[in-house]
Structures are given as structure tokens and as C-alpha cells.
Scaffold this active site. Sequence first.
Site, PDB file in Angstrom:
ATOM      1  CG  HIS A 112      -2.051   0.929   1.191  1.00 10.72           C
ATOM      2  ND1 HIS A 112      -2.195   1.952   2.101  1.00 10.72           N
ATOM      3  CD2 HIS A 112      -3.103   1.050   0.341  1.00 10.72           C
ATOM      4  CE1 HIS A 112      -3.278   2.646   1.826  1.00 10.72           C
ATOM      5  NE2 HIS A 112      -3.848   2.129   0.763  1.00 10.72           N
ATOM      6  CE  LYS A 114      -1.208   4.733  -1.716  1.00 11.33           C
ATOM      7  NZ  LYS A 114      -1.900   4.228  -0.515  1.00 11.33           N
ATOM      8  CG  ASP A 119      19.358  10.003 -10.234  1.00 12.70           C
ATOM      9  OD1 ASP A 119      19.248   8.852 -10.700  1.00 12.70           O
ATOM     10  OD2 ASP A 119      19.348  11.036 -10.939  1.00 12.70           O
ATOM     11  CG  HIS A 308      -6.706   8.505  -0.572  1.00  9.02           C
ATOM     12  ND1 HIS A 308      -5.360   8.300  -0.827  1.00  9.02           N
ATOM     13  CD2 HIS A 308      -7.266   7.276  -0.570  1.00  9.02           C
ATOM     14  CE1 HIS A 308      -5.127   7.016  -0.972  1.00  9.02           C
ATOM     15  NE2 HIS A 308      -6.254   6.363  -0.821  1.00  9.02           N
ATOM     16  CE  LYS A 310      -4.121   6.690   2.579  1.00 12.10           C
ATOM     17  NZ  LYS A 310      -5.534   6.550   2.737  1.00 12.10           N
ATOM     18  CG  ASP A 315       1.329  18.966  21.734  1.00  8.20           C
ATOM     19  OD1 ASP A 315       0.097  19.126  21.846  1.00  8.20           O
ATOM     20  OD2 ASP A 315       1.999  18.283  22.519  1.00  8.20           O
TER      21      ASP A 315
END
Length: 401
Positions: A112, A114, A119, A308, A310, A315
Amino acid sequence: MTPFISGNQIQLLRNGIEYFPALEAAIEHASHEIYLQTYIYEPDNIGLRIGEALKRAAQRGVTVNVLLDGFGCKNLPSGFVNDLEKAGVKIMFYRPKISPWTLKKSRLRRMHRKVAIIDGKVGFVGGINIIDDYNVPDNTPPRIDYAVRVEGKLLPAILISAHKLWRRISFTHLQANNLLQSYHLKTAQSEPLTPVNLQEKAVPPHKKHNVNAAFVLRDNVLNRRSIENAYLTAIAQAQTEIIIANAYFVPGRRFRKALLAAAKRGVNVKLLLQGRLEYFLMLATHAFYADFLKHSIEIYEYRKGYMHSKVAVIDSQWATVGSSNIDPFSLLLAREANVIVKDKHFATELRTDIMHSIEESAYHVLPEEWSSRHLFKRFLSWLAYGLVRVFVGLIGYSKEQ
């Protein structure tokens, strides 16, 4: 304990409108190697554009390694894949066998992440798949999502992770020998392709270079609870505010107890959750609304479009951006990757963006309304939560990696 490394430049990228131009620019400047890992690769306008950039890189001799998830990319046309491979792009699928009739416990252990690294000089980590923000059902507004662009001392950890996973899947696919033989070979040059015109401009990175950051993985070997534990440590240390924006939010017992304990000691806890249901099991999110609301945890549902995200900010000092949802599938099953940043400027920037979404596009779920009007929804939520527990029980403890 999460290993933070100083000496990084971390740039927040909001949605594909900022992420894809930055990713494409990095690919265009690649001279040696590219690793790209994504759960979904959609051959829409964005997918074609990134694909052309990858092909151009391969044709000028860059080693291009693309790892796709077998389930997330199950509908990716073979013609598109073949076109990339003919140009010299190396493509592999993580767990390509997805038939529900196989009855294997490992079916829902997905890749899952991404992640992209070019380089060894610039990396990208986040929740954004290779898909156009406007590729959403019902002509709704573009989805909300985040990624970060990384330069600095954190990059070796990202590169090592990408390289190890590529070698592991290569071996699984019985391609290890071919990979070792061809790794340093340059692909044949062909006629250059016509560059795709950019509709957006890459956002220039911030000038601050000494940012403390950590690259945190979730896998089924050495990092089973690394992301969850990083969250729990930060929540336990929170003094004033916790803001979590998460699309699929079904926290386990430890996570729920940590949030409730924070709220009880006076920390202002805000949750921005997905208000549009994409499938039945998302109702499991509602199972904990009553308990959270009773303890003054604020709940907001993003209903304008599809969220979508996450991400989280604590603080205004600690922040995370990545691929991991706060649900059993991400925290117990999938391969995930998050970047955690300890930097007031970055955390404040992310907090401002989340709060804008809350103030402009979110519905505030009130305790009295939830307790008086949603009896049937509450019943369905516990049913959905029960099904989630069954799924996790069936596949969560498989020895297969």
C-alpha cells in the site's frame, strides 16, 4: 523508538496538483535510477503523463523500477504495461494472484506504500496514488491527499527500503538472475517522445534544510507495529492538541485508549474522517463515535468530496504524512510507509491545511445528534466492525510475508 535524523529538507505537497509536477520534474532530471512504488496506477491523464516521463528516463539509460500492487492495479491494461516495458521500464506486481477463491490468508497483505526515490537525491512519500485528483465518482470535487518531497540525510533509509523490496519481489518472481545481469546495462536509445505539457507548476521547496524526520515502515517481518507505535508515543506525549485526518479510521483498542486518555487529561482531540462511504466496511468507523464524543473528542466528517488523507499533527510540533490508514488493514497487514517530521514550521503548515478543510468542508458530528438520531447506523457500524474483526482474525496471523 522512532529514529529521527536531522539535516533534511521536507516539503509538504497538497494533492496531485502539487505532487505530480514535482514527481515528474524529478523523473525528468533522473540520471541513474528510479524506484516507484504505488498501490494504484491509473492510466488516466496523470498516469499517462507520468508514464511518458518514465519511458523517457528509461530511453536515456536510467534504470527505472516500478512496483505495483496486484490488487490495486488489477485493472491496469496489459497494453499500457507492455508499452512501458518496451521502452525499458521494469515493472513488477506485488502479490498478483488476487482471486477470492484461492482462500489464502495472505490475499489481503497488500503493498500500500506510495514511495518514489530518484538517484538517491530526492524522494517522495505519502498517500497519493498515480491517479488524477479529478478521477472520482459522481463528478465530486477532487480528492484531498498529501505527500512530502524529501531531500537530505533521510534519503538513504528510503533508498535501502525501496531496493530491498524490489530485490525481494524480484526473487519471488524468479527474476533475480535477470535483474543482477541487467542492473547496470543501459536500455537502447530510441526516438525521443514529445514532452507532455504541464498544466501545473512544481512548487518550489522551502529553504529550511535542518529538519528532523524519520522514515517509518510497516511490514510483516521487523516492523509489524512501527507506525502504530510512533503514533501512540506521540499521542501519549501530547500536551495541548491532537489533529488526525484519516480516510479509513478503525483504531484498535490501544489506539482508542490512547486517544481517550489524551482527551481525559485535557488535550483537544480533533478527528477529520471520510464522510462519503465507499464500501460497507467503512461503517466500522462509526462504532466508536459514541465513546469518543462522550469524552469530548471532536469528530468532523469530510463530505464535500473524497478524502484520502493519512496525516496527523500533534502540538504543532510533530507531524506525519504517509500511506498508513488507522485501521487493521494498514496497521496489521499492509506494507506502508510514513514520514514523521519534528518541525514547528512544517507541522503548522500541515495543521493550517487540515483546519481549512475542517472549517470549509467538514460536518461537525455533535454528541446529542449522534445519540438521538442514528440508532440504525450505530447497529450497522457494529456489524461492519464485527466483519472487520473476522477478516483480521482469518488473515492477520498468517506466517506468509
